[in-house]
Design a protein around this motif. Sequence first.
Motif, mmCIF file in Angstrom:
data_model
loop_
_atom_site.group_PDB
_atom_site.id
_atom_site.type_symbol
_atom_site.label_atom_id
_atom_site.label_comp_id
_atom_site.label_asym_id
_atom_site.label_seq_id
_atom_site.Cartn_x
_atom_site.Cartn_y
_atom_site.Cartn_z
ATOM 1 N N THR A 25 1.254 -1.093 -0.253
ATOM 2 C CA THR A 25 0.309 -0.247 -0.005
ATOM 3 C C THR A 25 0.711 1.521 0.232
ATOM 4 O OG1 THR A 25 -0.482 0.275 1.889
ATOM 5 C CG2 THR A 25 -1.761 -1.345 1.309
ATOM 6 N N THR B 204 -3.149 0.583 -7.817
ATOM 7 C CA THR B 204 -3.822 -0.166 -8.387
ATOM 8 C C THR B 204 -4.921 0.755 -8.965
ATOM 9 O OG1 THR B 204 -4.806 -0.278 -6.086
ATOM 10 C CG2 THR B 204 -3.450 -2.197 -7.465
ATOM 11 N N THR C 169 -10.226 1.574 -4.796
ATOM 12 C CA THR C 169 -11.134 0.257 -4.633
ATOM 13 C C THR C 169 -12.696 0.482 -4.654
ATOM 14 O OG1 THR C 169 -10.911 0.442 -2.255
ATOM 15 C CG2 THR C 169 -9.327 -1.228 -3.017
ATOM 16 N N GLU D 73 -12.729 2.696 -2.161
ATOM 17 C CA GLU D 73 -12.877 4.482 -2.325
ATOM 18 C C GLU D 73 -13.424 5.234 -2.899
ATOM 19 O OE1 GLU D 73 -8.975 3.006 -3.518
ATOM 20 O OE2 GLU D 73 -8.215 4.882 -3.033
ATOM 21 N N ARG E 117 -7.108 9.631 -3.568
ATOM 22 C CA ARG E 117 -6.225 8.358 -2.965
ATOM 23 C C ARG E 117 -6.666 8.195 -1.385
ATOM 24 N NH1 ARG E 117 -6.107 4.370 -7.501
ATOM 25 N NH2 ARG E 117 -6.780 2.986 -6.046
ATOM 26 N N GLN F 43 -5.190 2.053 0.792
ATOM 27 C CA GLN F 43 -6.145 1.760 -0.131
ATOM 28 C C GLN F 43 -5.032 0.881 -0.816
ATOM 29 O OE1 GLN F 43 -9.256 -0.577 0.400
ATOM 30 N NE2 GLN F 43 -8.247 0.385 2.684
ATOM 31 N N ARG G 204 -2.531 0.508 -3.902
ATOM 32 C CA ARG G 204 -1.566 -0.100 -4.390
ATOM 33 C C ARG G 204 -0.276 -0.032 -5.518
ATOM 34 N NH1 ARG G 204 -1.814 -4.068 0.442
ATOM 35 N NH2 ARG G 204 -3.749 -4.153 0.783
#
Length: 114
Positions: A21, A58, A61, A64, A77, A81, A83
């Motif tokens: 993360t 990434t 999520t 998020e 961001r 969460q 990554r």
Amino acid sequence: MNHEVVFLPAGKKTAVRTGTTVLEAARKAGIYIPTRCAGKASCLMCKITVNPADAGMTLPTAAEERKLGPLLEKGIRLSCQARVTGNMNVTVPEDPFKAVVRRQLERQAEDDLW
Ligand code: FES
């Protein structure tokens, strides 16, 4: 595989493995990002800013998306969460207390000029 993460404005760098993360990477780099929920996407204190087109992390999520909504389009961001998936730059917002002190010092410096 290791990826380089650069934290701005400090310019500190660290190398971390895929899937780390951003919050963990920050701690490794010695960058303080406040948290209160232990990375459960509920306190919203660990916000960072990234280039939305940056392929180094990434996709948001579900947590998020629910918590940040339109802020995601501005590159905000949650560091707990997001990554790391590649090299990337991360901007860490200035601590609110430090921002107040900095603004007061700037005002005082301006007043001293007059
Ligand atoms: S640590 Fe609380 S939202 Fe990320």
